[in-house]
Motif scaffolding. Sequence first.
Motif, mmCIF file in Angstrom:
data_model
loop_
_atom_site.group_PDB
_atom_site.id
_atom_site.type_symbol
_atom_site.label_atom_id
_atom_site.label_comp_id
_atom_site.label_asym_id
_atom_site.label_seq_id
_atom_site.Cartn_x
_atom_site.Cartn_y
_atom_site.Cartn_z
ATOM 1 N N ASN A 51 0.805 -1.221 0.000
ATOM 2 C CA ASN A 51 0.000 0.000 0.000
ATOM 3 C C ASN A 51 0.840 1.273 0.000
ATOM 4 N N PRO A 52 1.806 1.426 0.910
ATOM 5 C CA PRO A 52 2.628 2.634 0.853
ATOM 6 C C PRO A 52 3.493 2.700 -0.409
ATOM 7 N N VAL A 53 3.892 1.546 -0.915
ATOM 8 C CA VAL A 53 4.665 1.532 -2.158
ATOM 9 C C VAL A 53 3.808 2.078 -3.298
ATOM 10 N N ASP A 54 2.591 1.572 -3.420
ATOM 11 C CA ASP A 54 1.687 2.054 -4.472
ATOM 12 C C ASP A 54 1.407 3.545 -4.320
ATOM 13 N N ASP A 55 1.210 3.982 -3.077
ATOM 14 C CA ASP A 55 0.972 5.409 -2.833
ATOM 15 C C ASP A 55 2.167 6.249 -3.263
ATOM 16 N N ALA A 56 3.369 5.765 -2.970
ATOM 17 C CA ALA A 56 4.577 6.505 -3.329
ATOM 18 C C ALA A 56 4.766 6.542 -4.845
ATOM 19 N N VAL A 57 4.428 5.449 -5.525
ATOM 20 C CA VAL A 57 4.522 5.428 -6.994
ATOM 21 C C VAL A 57 3.566 6.466 -7.575
ATOM 22 N N GLN A 58 2.332 6.493 -7.077
ATOM 23 C CA GLN A 58 1.386 7.509 -7.543
ATOM 24 C C GLN A 58 1.893 8.910 -7.250
ATOM 25 N N SER A 59 2.509 9.073 -6.099
ATOM 26 C CA SER A 59 3.040 10.371 -5.708
ATOM 27 C C SER A 59 4.104 10.864 -6.686
ATOM 28 N N VAL A 60 4.916 9.936 -7.208
ATOM 29 C CA VAL A 60 5.925 10.315 -8.203
ATOM 30 C C VAL A 60 5.242 10.912 -9.424
ATOM 31 N N TRP A 61 4.255 10.205 -9.946
ATOM 32 C CA TRP A 61 3.583 10.682 -11.166
ATOM 33 C C TRP A 61 2.844 11.989 -10.908
ATOM 34 N N PHE A 62 2.191 12.108 -9.741
ATOM 35 C CA PHE A 62 1.503 13.356 -9.419
ATOM 36 C C PHE A 62 2.493 14.511 -9.295
ATOM 37 N N SER A 63 3.670 14.229 -8.726
ATOM 38 C CA SER A 63 4.654 15.304 -8.559
ATOM 39 C C SER A 63 5.136 15.827 -9.910
ATOM 40 N N LEU A 64 5.147 14.965 -10.908
ATOM 41 C CA LEU A 64 5.555 15.414 -12.243
ATOM 42 C C LEU A 64 4.503 16.326 -12.867
ATOM 43 N N CYS A 65 3.240 16.129 -12.472
ATOM 44 C CA CYS A 65 2.129 16.910 -13.036
ATOM 45 C C CYS A 65 1.842 18.194 -12.257
ATOM 46 N N ALA A 66 2.287 18.260 -11.014
ATOM 47 C CA ALA A 66 1.945 19.387 -10.147
ATOM 48 C C ALA A 66 2.430 20.710 -10.721
ATOM 49 N N ASP A 67 1.701 21.755 -10.374
ATOM 50 C CA ASP A 67 2.064 23.119 -10.781
ATOM 51 C C ASP A 67 2.322 23.214 -12.278
ATOM 52 N N SER A 68 1.353 22.773 -13.057
ATOM 53 C CA SER A 68 1.445 22.817 -14.524
ATOM 54 C C SER A 68 2.685 22.084 -15.033
ATOM 55 N N CYS A 69 2.934 20.946 -14.445
ATOM 56 C CA CYS A 69 4.064 20.083 -14.844
ATOM 57 C C CYS A 69 5.412 20.775 -14.683
ATOM 58 N N ARG A 70 5.521 21.584 -13.644
ATOM 59 C CA ARG A 70 6.756 22.344 -13.403
ATOM 60 C C ARG A 70 7.982 21.442 -13.355
ATOM 61 N N ARG A 71 7.871 20.330 -12.609
ATOM 62 C CA ARG A 71 9.033 19.444 -12.472
ATOM 63 C C ARG A 71 9.385 18.808 -13.816
ATOM 64 N N LEU A 72 8.394 18.309 -14.522
ATOM 65 C CA LEU A 72 8.655 17.675 -15.812
ATOM 66 C C LEU A 72 9.195 18.689 -16.817
ATOM 67 N N SER A 73 8.686 19.893 -16.765
ATOM 68 C CA SER A 73 9.199 20.955 -17.640
ATOM 69 C C SER A 73 10.653 21.269 -17.336
ATOM 70 N N GLY A 74 11.070 20.967 -16.114
ATOM 71 C CA GLY A 74 12.440 21.253 -15.702
ATOM 72 C C GLY A 74 13.455 20.210 -16.129
ATOM 73 N N PHE A 75 13.004 19.141 -16.780
ATOM 74 C CA PHE A 75 13.956 18.133 -17.244
ATOM 75 C C PHE A 75 14.874 18.773 -18.279
ATOM 76 N N GLN A 76 16.160 18.835 -17.951
ATOM 77 C CA GLN A 76 17.118 19.515 -18.832
ATOM 78 C C GLN A 76 18.026 18.555 -19.570
ATOM 79 N N SER A 77 17.790 17.275 -19.408
ATOM 80 C CA SER A 77 18.547 16.210 -20.074
ATOM 81 C C SER A 77 20.049 16.241 -19.768
ATOM 82 N N LYS A 78 20.400 16.687 -18.552
ATOM 83 C CA LYS A 78 21.795 16.579 -18.119
ATOM 84 C C LYS A 78 22.127 15.119 -17.845
ATOM 85 N N SER A 79 21.074 14.338 -17.596
ATOM 86 C CA SER A 79 21.200 12.888 -17.433
ATOM 87 C C SER A 79 20.083 12.252 -18.254
#
Length: 95
Positions: A51-79
């Motif tokens: 249960n906490p594992v599934d919640d944490a996995v969902q949290s990862v995907w939600f964090s990428l979408c939060a604030d108009s996908c701010r985090r995902l927009s920040g991917f700069q491909s340094k890695s």
Amino acid sequence: MAGTPEERELARRCAEGDAAAWRTLLERYGGLVAHAVRNTFLRLLKQADPNPVDDAVQSVWFSLCADSCRRLSGFQSKSALSTWLTVISTRRALD
């Protein structure tokens, strides 16, 4: 290894709300995110309850979408996108 132009494009399209790009991201990296979270729970937190594992996995995907996908927009491909997602997944699992 730095991210590829294809990875940058995928992240950009996801950040813009492209549903097909999100499907591609989930298909390519969903297992990796789940593995990184599960591995963190098992190795560092000594916990295997799904249960906490599934919640944490969902949290990862939600964090990428939060604030108009701010985090995902920040991917700069340094890695590679896979490395970047693994780091985010591990950090979210530790939250």
